[in-house]
Design a protein around this motif. Structure first.
Motif, PDB file in Angstrom:
ATOM      1  N   THR A 170       0.834  -1.209   0.000  1.00  0.00           N
ATOM      2  CA  THR A 170       0.000   0.000   0.000  1.00  0.00           C
ATOM      3  C   THR A 170       0.860   1.248   0.000  1.00  0.00           C
ATOM      4  O   THR A 170       0.569   2.225  -0.697  1.00  0.00           O
ATOM      5  N   LEU A 171       1.941   1.226   0.801  1.00  0.00           N
ATOM      6  CA  LEU A 171       2.827   2.389   0.859  1.00  0.00           C
ATOM      7  C   LEU A 171       3.541   2.595  -0.473  1.00  0.00           C
ATOM      8  O   LEU A 171       3.721   3.741  -0.909  1.00  0.00           O
ATOM      9  N   PRO A 174       8.396  -1.167   0.324  1.00  0.00           N
ATOM     10  CA  PRO A 174       8.399  -0.034   1.246  1.00  0.00           C
ATOM     11  C   PRO A 174       7.413  -0.240   2.394  1.00  0.00           C
ATOM     12  O   PRO A 174       6.265  -0.628   2.185  1.00  0.00           O
ATOM     13  N   GLY A 175       7.876   0.003   3.608  1.00  0.00           N
ATOM     14  CA  GLY A 175       7.031  -0.146   4.784  1.00  0.00           C
ATOM     15  C   GLY A 175       7.054  -1.525   5.392  1.00  0.00           C
ATOM     16  O   GLY A 175       6.554  -1.721   6.508  1.00  0.00           O
ATOM     17  N   GLU A 176       7.641  -2.514   4.688  1.00  0.00           N
ATOM     18  CA  GLU A 176       7.678  -3.881   5.186  1.00  0.00           C
ATOM     19  C   GLU A 176       9.067  -4.325   5.622  1.00  0.00           C
ATOM     20  O   GLU A 176       9.228  -5.424   6.136  1.00  0.00           O
ATOM     21  N   ALA A 177      10.065  -3.492   5.415  1.00  0.00           N
ATOM     22  CA  ALA A 177      11.441  -3.805   5.810  1.00  0.00           C
ATOM     23  C   ALA A 177      12.037  -2.613   6.540  1.00  0.00           C
ATOM     24  O   ALA A 177      11.670  -1.456   6.296  1.00  0.00           O
ATOM     25  N   ASP A 178      12.960  -2.897   7.447  1.00  0.00           N
ATOM     26  CA  ASP A 178      13.670  -1.844   8.159  1.00  0.00           C
ATOM     27  C   ASP A 178      14.741  -1.259   7.249  1.00  0.00           C
ATOM     28  O   ASP A 178      15.465  -2.001   6.571  1.00  0.00           O
ATOM     29  N   LEU A 179      14.841   0.051   7.193  1.00  0.00           N
ATOM     30  CA  LEU A 179      15.889   0.728   6.435  1.00  0.00           C
ATOM     31  C   LEU A 179      16.865   1.361   7.414  1.00  0.00           C
ATOM     32  O   LEU A 179      16.451   2.096   8.324  1.00  0.00           O
ATOM     33  N   THR A 180      18.153   1.079   7.243  1.00  0.00           N
ATOM     34  CA  THR A 180      19.155   1.643   8.134  1.00  0.00           C
ATOM     35  C   THR A 180      20.380   2.076   7.348  1.00  0.00           C
ATOM     36  O   THR A 180      20.569   1.685   6.186  1.00  0.00           O
ATOM     37  N   VAL A 181      21.235   2.864   8.004  1.00  0.00           N
ATOM     38  CA  VAL A 181      22.499   3.312   7.426  1.00  0.00           C
ATOM     39  C   VAL A 181      23.576   3.211   8.501  1.00  0.00           C
ATOM     40  O   VAL A 181      23.271   3.161   9.700  1.00  0.00           O
ATOM     41  N   HIS A 182      24.818   3.182   8.088  1.00  0.00           N
ATOM     42  CA  HIS A 182      25.918   3.186   9.039  1.00  0.00           C
ATOM     43  C   HIS A 182      26.151   4.609   9.549  1.00  0.00           C
ATOM     44  O   HIS A 182      26.034   5.577   8.796  1.00  0.00           O
TER      45      HIS A 182
END
Length: 365
Positions: free
Chosen positions: A3-4, A262-270
Motif C-alpha cells: 500500500t505504501l 516499502p514499509g515492510e522492511a527496516d531501512l538503516t544506514v551506518h
C-alpha cells in the motif's frame, strides 16, 4: 505492491523523484503504513535483534555507566533519564534494575522516552509498568534541565540524503519510477553537498549527508554542555569519516532490496562517528571516544558479570550466557563487538567517563 509503495509511486508522479532521505522517512515513519508505526520488529519473530534483547548484561552495564555519569555530574537531585528509540523498553528496564543499588539515583530520576510508534509505545508501557515514563515525539520535548541520554541503534534509522560523484560533479541520488511504474534509483541535477575536504573523488563515489543524525547529536551536545549531564550513543558504523553507500534493508533477519517492499522492511544506514563527534564539539560538548562496543563492555565489567551470572545458572543457562557474551563482543560478522561503536558526550568539566580511558577524539573545534 505494498500500500505504501502505491502511495509513494503516486507521490512521485505528482511531485517528481524523491530524495533518499524523504523516501526513508516515508518507509519508516508514514503515519499509517510506516515500518515502525505498525509493528514490533524486534526479536526472533521480527526482522532484527538488538543488544538489549540478546542479554540482560548489556542493559545492566549501561545502567551502571549512566549512574556513574550522574555521580560525575554532581549527582543532581533531579534529572531526566532519556532514551531515544527505546524499542520494547528492555534496555530501560535493565538499566533501572541494575541501578537500584545506587544511593539516591532512582529518587532523582524521571524516565523520558523519545518514541513516535504507537505500537512500540504500548509495548514499552507493558515492560515498564510501575515506572511511569513520559513519552515524547521529539528529542527537543524531552530535554529539560540535567539529562543523561542513551541511544542504542537510534541514529542508524534516521533518514539521510545521498550524492553520487559523476563526470559533471556531485548529483543527488533520487528514487523515481521505471517504465513499468516500479521504484528505481536515479540522479538529480548537480549539487554541492558539504562533503568536507575530499581531494579527487573517483566517479561513482557516494557521499551520505546524515542531516537528521547530526541534528540529534547537535541538540544533545548543546543541551548537556549548557544544562549538565551526558549522552551515550551506541550504533553500527565507522570510527572515521569516509564515503560509500551504506543504505540497507533488513527483513526476517536478512538483507533485502531497499526499494522492493516499502514499509515492510527496516531501512538503516551506518553512522559516521567522526562526523557526529565533530558536530558535538562544535555544539560545546566534551567527547569520550569513539570506542568499539567490545572495548566499552569489557571495560565496564562484562566478563565479570557473565561469570557471576553463570555461577548461579544451570547448564543450559550457562550456555546461553556464554553465547550472549560472545555475540556482544565478538569481532567480524559473527558478533557486534567491532561493528558497533560507542561515543559519549558530556559537559566539558566532567572527568573521562568509564569505558573511554584510552579513546578520545582530538578537540578540533
Amino acid at each position: 505492491m505494498t500500500t505504501l509503495q502505491a502511495e509513494i509511486a503516486e507521490l512521485i508522479r505528482q511531485e517528481g523523484p524523491l530524495p533518499v532521505g524523504r523516501y526513508m522517512a516515508l518507509c519508516l515513519g508514514h503515519p499509517r503504513h510506516g515500518y515502525y508505526m505498525t509493528r514490533d520488529p524486534f526479536g526472533s519473530g521480527g526482522d532484527f535483534t538488538t543488544a538489549p534483547e540478546i542479554s540482560q548484561m548489556f542493559g545492566e552495564l549501561i545502567g551502571l555507566w549512566v549512574a556513574h555519569a550522574w555521580r560525575a555530574s554532581g549527582a543532581p537531585a533531579r534529572f531526566r533519564l532519556v532514551e531515544l528509540g527505546p524499542g520494547r523498553g528492555t534496555l530501560m528496564a535493565d538499566m533501572l534494575r541494575a541501578t537500584r543499588i545506587v544511593p539516591g539515583f532512582r529518587e532523582a530520576l524521571s524516565v523520558h522516552l523519545v518514541e513516535t510508534s504507537p505500537a512500540l509505545r504500548a509495548r514499552q508501557a507493558a515492560t515498564l509498568q510501575g515506572v511511569a515514563p513520559v513519552w515524547h515525539k521529539t528529542l527537543a520535548e524531552a530535554l529539560d534541565g540535567p539529562v543523561i541520554a542513551v541511544a542504542n541503534e537510534f541514529l542508524d534509522a534516521l533518514p539521510l540524503d545521498q550524492f553520487v560523484m559523476t563526470p559533471e560533479g556531485w548529483r543527488e541520488r533520487l528514487v523515481g519510477l521505471d517504465a513499468e511504474g516500479g521504484l528505481c534509483w536515479g540522479l538529480g541535477a548537480c549539487a554541492s553537498p558539504d562533503a568536507g575536504e575530499q581531494g579527487t573523488v573517483p566517479i561513482g563515489t557516494v557521499f551520505e549527508a546524515a542531516h537528521d543524525a547530526l541534528s540529534v547529536v547537535t541538540q544533545l551536545a548543546g543541551h548537556v554542555a549548557r544544562e549538565g549531564g551526558a549522552a551515550l550513543l551506541i550504533d553500527y558504523g565507522s570510527l572515521r569519516s569516509g564515503f560509500g553507500d551504506t543504505l540497507q534493508a533488513m527483513r526476517r533477519h536478512g538483507f533485502a532490496d531497499p526499494l522492493a517492499e516499502p514499509g515492510e522492511a527496516d531501512l538503516t544506514v551506518h553512522v559516521d562517528f567522526e562526523r557526529m563527534g565533530q558536530a558535538a564539539l562544535k555544539a560545546g560538548a566534551a567527547l569520550h571516544g569513539p570506542a568499539t562496543q567490545r572495548e566499552l563492555l569489557l571495560a565496564l565489567g562484562l566478563a565479570e558479570r557473565a561469570q557471576a551470572l553463570s555461577l548461579k545458572a544451570d547448564a543450559a543457562q550457562r550456555a546461553a550466557i556464554s553465547s550472549a557474551f560472545d555475540r556482544l563482543i565478538a569481532p567480524g560478522e559473527t558478533g557486534m563487538g567491532d561493528l558497533f561503536k560507542v561515543l559519549a558526550l558530556s559537559q566539558r568539566n566532567l572527568p573521562l567517563l568509564p569505558g573511554f580511558d584510552l579513546h578520545r577524539l582530538p578537540d578540533r573545534g
